[in-house]
Design a protein around this motif. Sequence first.
Motif, PDB file in Angstrom:
ATOM      1  N   ARG A 219       0.824  -1.217   0.000  1.00  0.00           N
ATOM      2  CA  ARG A 219       0.000   0.000   0.000  1.00  0.00           C
ATOM      3  C   ARG A 219       0.856   1.264   0.000  1.00  0.00           C
ATOM      4  NH1 ARG A 219      -4.643  -2.070   4.239  1.00  0.00           N
ATOM      5  NH2 ARG A 219      -5.748  -3.377   2.726  1.00  0.00           N
ATOM      6  N   SER A 220       1.993   1.229   0.708  1.00  0.00           N
ATOM      7  CA  SER A 220       2.853   2.414   0.754  1.00  0.00           C
ATOM      8  C   SER A 220       3.449   2.733  -0.612  1.00  0.00           C
ATOM      9  CB  SER A 220       3.966   2.237   1.792  1.00  0.00           C
ATOM     10  OG  SER A 220       4.953   1.343   1.323  1.00  0.00           O
ATOM     11  N   LYS A 221       3.564   1.736  -1.454  1.00  0.00           N
ATOM     12  CA  LYS A 221       4.062   1.944  -2.816  1.00  0.00           C
ATOM     13  C   LYS A 221       2.919   2.241  -3.790  1.00  0.00           C
ATOM     14  CE  LYS A 221       8.404  -0.506  -2.691  1.00  0.00           C
ATOM     15  NZ  LYS A 221       9.197   0.682  -2.858  1.00  0.00           N
ATOM     16  N   GLY A 222       1.682   2.221  -3.272  1.00  0.00           N
ATOM     17  CA  GLY A 222       0.523   2.515  -4.108  1.00  0.00           C
ATOM     18  C   GLY A 222       0.229   1.432  -5.132  1.00  0.00           C
ATOM     19  N   LEU A 223       0.550   0.196  -4.778  1.00  0.00           N
ATOM     20  CA  LEU A 223       0.343  -0.922  -5.693  1.00  0.00           C
ATOM     21  C   LEU A 223      -0.888  -1.742  -5.322  1.00  0.00           C
ATOM     22  CD1 LEU A 223       4.028  -2.223  -5.861  1.00  0.00           C
ATOM     23  CD2 LEU A 223       2.829  -0.925  -7.629  1.00  0.00           C
ATOM     24  N   THR A 224      -1.537  -2.290  -6.331  1.00  0.00           N
ATOM     25  CA  THR A 224      -2.630  -3.228  -6.097  1.00  0.00           C
ATOM     26  C   THR A 224      -2.047  -4.637  -6.074  1.00  0.00           C
ATOM     27  OG1 THR A 224      -3.066  -3.567  -8.445  1.00  0.00           O
ATOM     28  CG2 THR A 224      -4.245  -1.737  -7.360  1.00  0.00           C
ATOM     29  N   GLN A 225      -2.829  -5.593  -5.620  1.00  0.00           N
ATOM     30  CA  GLN A 225      -2.377  -6.979  -5.635  1.00  0.00           C
ATOM     31  C   GLN A 225      -2.128  -7.434  -7.075  1.00  0.00           C
ATOM     32  OE1 GLN A 225      -5.551  -8.830  -3.402  1.00  0.00           O
ATOM     33  NE2 GLN A 225      -4.359  -8.758  -1.509  1.00  0.00           N
ATOM     34  N   LYS A 226      -2.948  -6.961  -7.992  1.00  0.00           N
ATOM     35  CA  LYS A 226      -2.789  -7.315  -9.399  1.00  0.00           C
ATOM     36  C   LYS A 226      -1.458  -6.793  -9.942  1.00  0.00           C
ATOM     37  CE  LYS A 226      -5.041  -7.127 -13.881  1.00  0.00           C
ATOM     38  NZ  LYS A 226      -6.237  -6.756 -14.617  1.00  0.00           N
ATOM     39  N   GLN A 227      -1.105  -5.556  -9.591  1.00  0.00           N
ATOM     40  CA  GLN A 227       0.159  -4.987 -10.049  1.00  0.00           C
ATOM     41  C   GLN A 227       1.357  -5.744  -9.479  1.00  0.00           C
ATOM     42  OE1 GLN A 227      -0.811  -1.020  -8.677  1.00  0.00           O
ATOM     43  NE2 GLN A 227      -0.887  -0.248 -10.783  1.00  0.00           N
ATOM     44  N   VAL A 228       1.281  -6.094  -8.198  1.00  0.00           N
ATOM     45  CA  VAL A 228       2.354  -6.866  -7.567  1.00  0.00           C
ATOM     46  C   VAL A 228       2.511  -8.201  -8.283  1.00  0.00           C
ATOM     47  CG1 VAL A 228       3.053  -8.083  -5.455  1.00  0.00           C
ATOM     48  CG2 VAL A 228       2.188  -5.748  -5.316  1.00  0.00           C
ATOM     49  N   ALA A 229       1.395  -8.847  -8.557  1.00  0.00           N
ATOM     50  CA  ALA A 229       1.416 -10.135  -9.245  1.00  0.00           C
ATOM     51  C   ALA A 229       2.106 -10.021 -10.602  1.00  0.00           C
ATOM     52  CB  ALA A 229      -0.005 -10.663  -9.413  1.00  0.00           C
ATOM     53  N   GLU A 230       1.795  -8.971 -11.333  1.00  0.00           N
ATOM     54  CA  GLU A 230       2.401  -8.769 -12.652  1.00  0.00           C
ATOM     55  C   GLU A 230       3.898  -8.494 -12.548  1.00  0.00           C
ATOM     56  OE1 GLU A 230       0.031  -5.614 -14.301  1.00  0.00           O
ATOM     57  OE2 GLU A 230      -1.656  -6.958 -14.730  1.00  0.00           O
ATOM     58  N   ILE A 231       4.294  -7.696 -11.575  1.00  0.00           N
ATOM     59  CA  ILE A 231       5.705  -7.357 -11.385  1.00  0.00           C
ATOM     60  C   ILE A 231       6.520  -8.592 -11.000  1.00  0.00           C
ATOM     61  CG2 ILE A 231       7.333  -6.079  -9.918  1.00  0.00           C
ATOM     62  CD1 ILE A 231       5.099  -3.882  -9.723  1.00  0.00           C
ATOM     63  N   ILE A 232       5.982  -9.369 -10.069  1.00  0.00           N
ATOM     64  CA  ILE A 232       6.698 -10.533  -9.538  1.00  0.00           C
ATOM     65  C   ILE A 232       6.575 -11.746 -10.460  1.00  0.00           C
ATOM     66  CG2 ILE A 232       6.703 -12.200  -7.628  1.00  0.00           C
ATOM     67  CD1 ILE A 232       6.199  -9.953  -5.740  1.00  0.00           C
ATOM     68  N   GLY A 233       5.508 -11.818 -11.212  1.00  0.00           N
ATOM     69  CA  GLY A 233       5.315 -12.932 -12.128  1.00  0.00           C
ATOM     70  C   GLY A 233       4.572 -14.105 -11.515  1.00  0.00           C
ATOM     71  N   ILE A 234       3.613 -13.775 -10.648  1.00  0.00           N
ATOM     72  CA  ILE A 234       2.753 -14.796 -10.046  1.00  0.00           C
ATOM     73  C   ILE A 234       1.307 -14.356 -10.215  1.00  0.00           C
ATOM     74  CG2 ILE A 234       4.506 -15.578  -8.389  1.00  0.00           C
ATOM     75  CD1 ILE A 234       3.137 -13.926  -6.225  1.00  0.00           C
ATOM     76  N   SER A 235       0.357 -15.201  -9.828  1.00  0.00           N
ATOM     77  CA  SER A 235      -1.049 -14.843  -9.998  1.00  0.00           C
ATOM     78  C   SER A 235      -1.520 -13.901  -8.888  1.00  0.00           C
ATOM     79  CB  SER A 235      -1.925 -16.093 -10.011  1.00  0.00           C
ATOM     80  OG  SER A 235      -2.060 -16.621  -8.707  1.00  0.00           O
ATOM     81  N   GLU A 236      -2.522 -13.136  -9.220  1.00  0.00           N
ATOM     82  CA  GLU A 236      -3.121 -12.219  -8.244  1.00  0.00           C
ATOM     83  C   GLU A 236      -3.707 -13.007  -7.066  1.00  0.00           C
ATOM     84  OE1 GLU A 236      -6.623  -8.788  -8.043  1.00  0.00           O
ATOM     85  OE2 GLU A 236      -6.128  -9.708  -9.967  1.00  0.00           O
TER      86      GLU A 236
END
Length: 81
Positions: free
Chosen positions: A10-27
């Motif tokens: 949240r402090s980086k302003g990211l959604t779970q979907k964005q994190v998933a895309e960045i890391i390469g795993i599913s939401e």
Amino acid sequence: MRERLVKERRSKGLTQKQVAEIIGISEVYVRKIEKGLRNPGRETMLKFEILYKTPAKKLFPDLFRVSIDTKCIKEKSKEVC
């Protein structure tokens, strides 16, 4: 709930979907990891460390907790449970 993990996202302003895309795993997997329903593998844990610039021990404290059953040790003296 892994509160530090959610806080960092949240402090980086990211959604779970964005994190998933960045890391390469599913939401869904991100959601389950944050809720503590699933544990990440070492590679995934390292990706979270890099993304959030925070040690895994702080992001996943439940995975690094050491529990020593002293009662068991005393009762069986030579055996460690």
